[in-house]
Motif scaffolding. Structure first.
Motif, PDB file in Angstrom:
ATOM      1  N   ALA A  98     -12.406  -2.508  -8.401  1.00  0.00           N
ATOM      2  CA  ALA A  98     -11.576  -2.536  -8.133  1.00  0.00           C
ATOM      3  C   ALA A  98     -10.632  -3.078  -7.637  1.00  0.00           C
ATOM      4  O   ALA A  98      -9.585  -3.124  -8.048  1.00  0.00           O
ATOM      5  CB  ALA A  98     -11.788  -1.336  -6.697  1.00  0.00           C
ATOM      6  N   LEU A  99     -10.957  -4.305  -6.823  1.00  0.00           N
ATOM      7  CA  LEU A  99     -10.427  -5.918  -6.782  1.00  0.00           C
ATOM      8  C   LEU A  99      -9.237  -5.987  -7.700  1.00  0.00           C
ATOM      9  O   LEU A  99      -8.182  -6.653  -7.841  1.00  0.00           O
ATOM     10  CB  LEU A  99     -10.878  -7.063  -6.130  1.00  0.00           C
ATOM     11  N   GLY A 100      -9.442  -5.790  -9.668  1.00  0.00           N
ATOM     12  CA  GLY A 100      -9.496  -6.721 -10.358  1.00  0.00           C
ATOM     13  C   GLY A 100      -8.756  -5.338 -11.183  1.00  0.00           C
ATOM     14  O   GLY A 100      -8.140  -6.244 -11.772  1.00  0.00           O
ATOM     15  N   PHE A 101      -8.350  -4.337 -10.610  1.00  0.00           N
ATOM     16  CA  PHE A 101      -7.767  -3.330 -11.518  1.00  0.00           C
ATOM     17  C   PHE A 101      -6.455  -2.335 -10.684  1.00  0.00           C
ATOM     18  O   PHE A 101      -6.605  -2.232  -8.834  1.00  0.00           O
ATOM     19  CB  PHE A 101      -9.124  -1.788 -11.571  1.00  0.00           C
ATOM     20  N   GLY A 102      -5.010  -3.002 -10.832  1.00  0.00           N
ATOM     21  CA  GLY A 102      -4.145  -2.398 -11.003  1.00  0.00           C
ATOM     22  C   GLY A 102      -3.082  -3.721 -10.498  1.00  0.00           C
ATOM     23  O   GLY A 102      -3.545  -4.887 -10.914  1.00  0.00           O
ATOM     24  N   ASP A 103      -2.211  -3.249  -9.237  1.00  0.00           N
ATOM     25  CA  ASP A 103      -0.890  -4.566  -8.882  1.00  0.00           C
ATOM     26  C   ASP A 103      -1.627  -4.229  -7.785  1.00  0.00           C
ATOM     27  O   ASP A 103      -1.508  -3.507  -6.795  1.00  0.00           O
ATOM     28  CB  ASP A 103       0.352  -4.042  -9.040  1.00  0.00           C
ATOM     29  N   PRO A 104      -1.912  -5.523  -6.573  1.00  0.00           N
ATOM     30  CA  PRO A 104      -2.355  -6.316  -5.207  1.00  0.00           C
ATOM     31  C   PRO A 104      -1.233  -5.826  -4.400  1.00  0.00           C
ATOM     32  O   PRO A 104      -1.805  -5.220  -3.578  1.00  0.00           O
ATOM     33  CB  PRO A 104      -2.711  -7.721  -4.765  1.00  0.00           C
ATOM     34  N   PHE A 105      -0.011  -5.601  -5.150  1.00  0.00           N
ATOM     35  CA  PHE A 105       0.761  -5.813  -4.354  1.00  0.00           C
ATOM     36  C   PHE A 105       1.278  -4.378  -3.794  1.00  0.00           C
ATOM     37  O   PHE A 105       1.883  -3.597  -2.754  1.00  0.00           O
ATOM     38  CB  PHE A 105       2.782  -6.058  -5.013  1.00  0.00           C
ATOM     39  N   ASP A 106       0.448  -2.853  -4.967  1.00  0.00           N
ATOM     40  CA  ASP A 106       0.065  -1.390  -5.066  1.00  0.00           C
ATOM     41  C   ASP A 106      -0.229  -1.561  -3.652  1.00  0.00           C
ATOM     42  O   ASP A 106       0.003  -0.454  -2.237  1.00  0.00           O
ATOM     43  CB  ASP A 106      -0.083  -0.969  -5.611  1.00  0.00           C
ATOM     44  N   VAL A 107      -1.189  -2.147  -3.292  1.00  0.00           N
ATOM     45  CA  VAL A 107      -2.624  -2.024  -2.818  1.00  0.00           C
ATOM     46  C   VAL A 107      -2.029  -2.197  -1.020  1.00  0.00           C
ATOM     47  O   VAL A 107      -2.769  -2.088   0.326  1.00  0.00           O
ATOM     48  CB  VAL A 107      -3.912  -3.451  -2.502  1.00  0.00           C
ATOM     49  N   ALA A 108      -1.486  -3.260  -0.786  1.00  0.00           N
ATOM     50  CA  ALA A 108      -0.914  -3.873  -0.113  1.00  0.00           C
ATOM     51  C   ALA A 108       0.411  -2.801   1.067  1.00  0.00           C
ATOM     52  O   ALA A 108       0.418  -2.552   1.551  1.00  0.00           O
ATOM     53  CB  ALA A 108      -0.176  -4.848  -0.012  1.00  0.00           C
ATOM     54  N   HIS A 109       1.195  -2.581  -0.373  1.00  0.00           N
ATOM     55  CA  HIS A 109       1.810  -1.196   0.296  1.00  0.00           C
ATOM     56  C   HIS A 109       1.025  -0.363   0.707  1.00  0.00           C
ATOM     57  O   HIS A 109       2.084   0.084   1.782  1.00  0.00           O
ATOM     58  CB  HIS A 109       3.133  -0.719  -1.243  1.00  0.00           C
ATOM     59  N   ALA A 110       0.105   0.632   0.142  1.00  0.00           N
ATOM     60  CA  ALA A 110      -0.541   1.765   0.670  1.00  0.00           C
ATOM     61  C   ALA A 110      -1.667   1.266   1.571  1.00  0.00           C
ATOM     62  O   ALA A 110      -1.498   2.219   3.067  1.00  0.00           O
ATOM     63  CB  ALA A 110      -1.600   1.521  -0.845  1.00  0.00           C
ATOM     64  N   CYS A 111      -1.631  -0.142   2.609  1.00  0.00           N
ATOM     65  CA  CYS A 111      -2.139  -0.031   3.546  1.00  0.00           C
ATOM     66  C   CYS A 111      -0.892   0.110   4.596  1.00  0.00           C
ATOM     67  O   CYS A 111      -1.443   0.185   6.020  1.00  0.00           O
ATOM     68  CB  CYS A 111      -2.160  -1.618   4.023  1.00  0.00           C
ATOM     69  N   ALA A 112       0.431  -0.620   4.322  1.00  0.00           N
ATOM     70  CA  ALA A 112       1.128  -0.804   5.470  1.00  0.00           C
ATOM     71  C   ALA A 112       1.797   0.821   5.484  1.00  0.00           C
ATOM     72  O   ALA A 112       1.366   1.072   6.547  1.00  0.00           O
ATOM     73  CB  ALA A 112       2.493  -0.908   4.689  1.00  0.00           C
ATOM     74  N   HIS A 113       1.591   2.408   4.072  1.00  0.00           N
ATOM     75  CA  HIS A 113       2.030   3.736   4.716  1.00  0.00           C
ATOM     76  C   HIS A 113       0.514   4.381   5.955  1.00  0.00           C
ATOM     77  O   HIS A 113       1.109   4.458   6.266  1.00  0.00           O
ATOM     78  CB  HIS A 113       1.681   4.155   3.410  1.00  0.00           C
ATOM     79  N   LEU A 114      -0.196   3.378   5.848  1.00  0.00           N
ATOM     80  CA  LEU A 114      -1.559   4.174   7.053  1.00  0.00           C
ATOM     81  C   LEU A 114      -1.396   4.735   8.342  1.00  0.00           C
ATOM     82  O   LEU A 114      -2.096   4.555   8.673  1.00  0.00           O
ATOM     83  CB  LEU A 114      -2.623   3.395   6.170  1.00  0.00           C
ATOM     84  N   GLY A 115      -0.362   3.026   8.727  1.00  0.00           N
ATOM     85  CA  GLY A 115       0.355   2.803   9.433  1.00  0.00           C
ATOM     86  C   GLY A 115       1.008   3.876  10.020  1.00  0.00           C
ATOM     87  O   GLY A 115       0.998   3.992  11.220  1.00  0.00           O
ATOM     88  N   GLY A 116       1.952   4.735   9.506  1.00  0.00           N
ATOM     89  CA  GLY A 116       1.974   6.083   9.707  1.00  0.00           C
ATOM     90  C   GLY A 116       1.576   7.386   9.464  1.00  0.00           C
ATOM     91  O   GLY A 116       1.643   8.290  10.327  1.00  0.00           O
ATOM     92  N   LEU A 117       0.170   7.803   9.654  1.00  0.00           N
ATOM     93  CA  LEU A 117      -0.646   8.312   9.279  1.00  0.00           C
ATOM     94  C   LEU A 117      -1.093   8.520  10.503  1.00  0.00           C
ATOM     95  O   LEU A 117      -1.959   8.128  11.331  1.00  0.00           O
ATOM     96  CB  LEU A 117      -1.752   7.997   8.369  1.00  0.00           C
TER      97      LEU A 117
END
Length: 370
Positions: free
Chosen positions: A178-197
């Motif tokens: 899973a870590l090699g799938f998709g764009d790591p920057f998308d993962v970082a953005h997703a983690c940032a969005h969790l800050g407002g959850l």
């Protein structure tokens, strides 16, 4: 000709084994690597390898620990994050920097990821990893609570930290893929969005009201010297008032009980003990040191909790606090006041009991008289 001492010879042998093992694991991966080949690379016997490392898994973990300890660190102090979202995005980017480069071999890429896929292949080891991951979530939560608690809707941040780690680590046996799938920057953005959850994250364990109080005592003690703190990578001193919780690897969840119940100004020390220091002890060192290096890339020193975390694999601190035979299920805690042990507790809830213990009036009056 210079004659080496026995200790010097042992250290030279250990260094040679680690170098040979790193080359073997990087070329063939953990599963296909052979101890005989490692011994041949090091120009040693198979017995010499096993005299330093009792198993291939212990050797692999030692190689990963050595990689973490000798990896370059960013010494530039970070700027304080302005929000929980910014902190989580920065932490995710620091964590994802471990992703292998395009020209890395698959085997070396797994080492660069500190991958434990097919390494922890038994239930005790997987259970230990789950406990360590729980401790990682607590450390991330405490940093978040210290730096930016007001914009997230609640004080406790453990559930948010757990979500972030689930996203970064993957959700199952294919986490490395899973870590090699998709764009790591998308993962970082997703983690940032969790800050407002919005999360209803409260601290109210149902068993705490039923925990027996700690036993009052007045014991002199001699703390061990030189234990390294896995959070700050400095040596631990025991000259401050506070609480020491000696926790077996199966009881690491009690670390939060100690921290939440401790009084302002207390220095909390969590000493992790295990009956398997060669493997489980190294697993704790690997994960926590790697994890806290990512935290230090994001959070300023004033965001760190008043917490020491040590692996007490020789039982020095456990013995000094009155637990000579600590094991994976140990939960023992003491309160320290002015250099003496003034309260003790054992069993489930011991960490909470010691943290909430008061210094008795008798103890205070005796000190005043002296």
């Amino acid at each position: 000709m210079v004659r080496l001492t026995r200790a010097q010879q042992q250290e030279r042998t250990r260094t040679a084994v680690l170098a040979a093992a790193r080359a073997e694991f990087a070329e063939h991966g953990y599963v296909e690597a052979k101890v005989d080949q490692i011994a041949e690379r090091a120009e040693l016997t198979r017995g010499a390898v096993y005299s330093n490392f009792p198993s291939k898994r212990a050797l692999y973990l030692a190689v990963l620990v050595d990689m973490v300890e000798h990896s370059a660190t960013d010494e530039v102090p970070p700027s304080p994050p302005r929000s929980t979202a910014e902190a989580l995005g920065s932490f995710a980017r620091a964590w994802l920097e471990r992703l292998p480069l395009a020209d890395d071999t698959p085997a070396f890429g797994q080492m660069q990821l500190r991958s434990l896929a097919r390494v922890l292949d038994d239930e005790p080891a997987r259970g230990a990893l789950a406990q360590v991951t729980r401790l990682e979530a607590l450390l991330l939560a405490l940093a978040l609570e210290s730096c930016a608690p007001t914009d997230a809707g609640q004080v406790r941040q453990v559930r948010r930290a757990e979500l972030v780690l689930r996203l970064l680590n993957g959700s199952g046996p294919f986490a490395d893929t899973a870590l090699g799938f998709g764009d790591p920057f998308d993962v970082a953005h997703a983690c940032a969005h969790l800050g407002g959850l919005g999360l209803a994250d409260t601290w109210d364990p149902p068993h705490l009201p039923y925990v027996a109080p700690a036993r009052a005592c007045q014991d002199l003690w001699t703390p061990p010297e030189g234990l390294p703190d896995l959070i700050t990578e400095r040596r631990v001193g025991f000259d401050e008032d506070g609480v020491i919780a000696v926790l077996g690897i199966n009881r690491l969840g009690a670390a939060e009980e100690t921290i939440r119940a401790a009084r302002p100004g207390d220095r909390v020390t969590v000493a992790v003990v295990t009956s398997d220091p060669a493997e489980i002890g190294r697993l704790v060192r690997l994960r926590i040191r790697d994890f806290t290096r990512c935290l230090r890339r994001v959070f300023t020193p004033d965001a760190w909790p008043r917490l020491h975390l040590v692996v007490d694999d020789r039982g020095l601190l456990a013995s000094a606090t009155g637990v000579p035979n600590a094991d994976d299920s140990t939960e023992h805690a003491v309160r320290i006041h002015k250099g003496e042990l003034v309260a003790r507790a054992d069993g489930r809830g011991a960490a909470y009991a010691a943290a909430t213990a008061e210094v008795s009036n008798t103890t205070r009056s005796k000190r005043a008289a002296t």
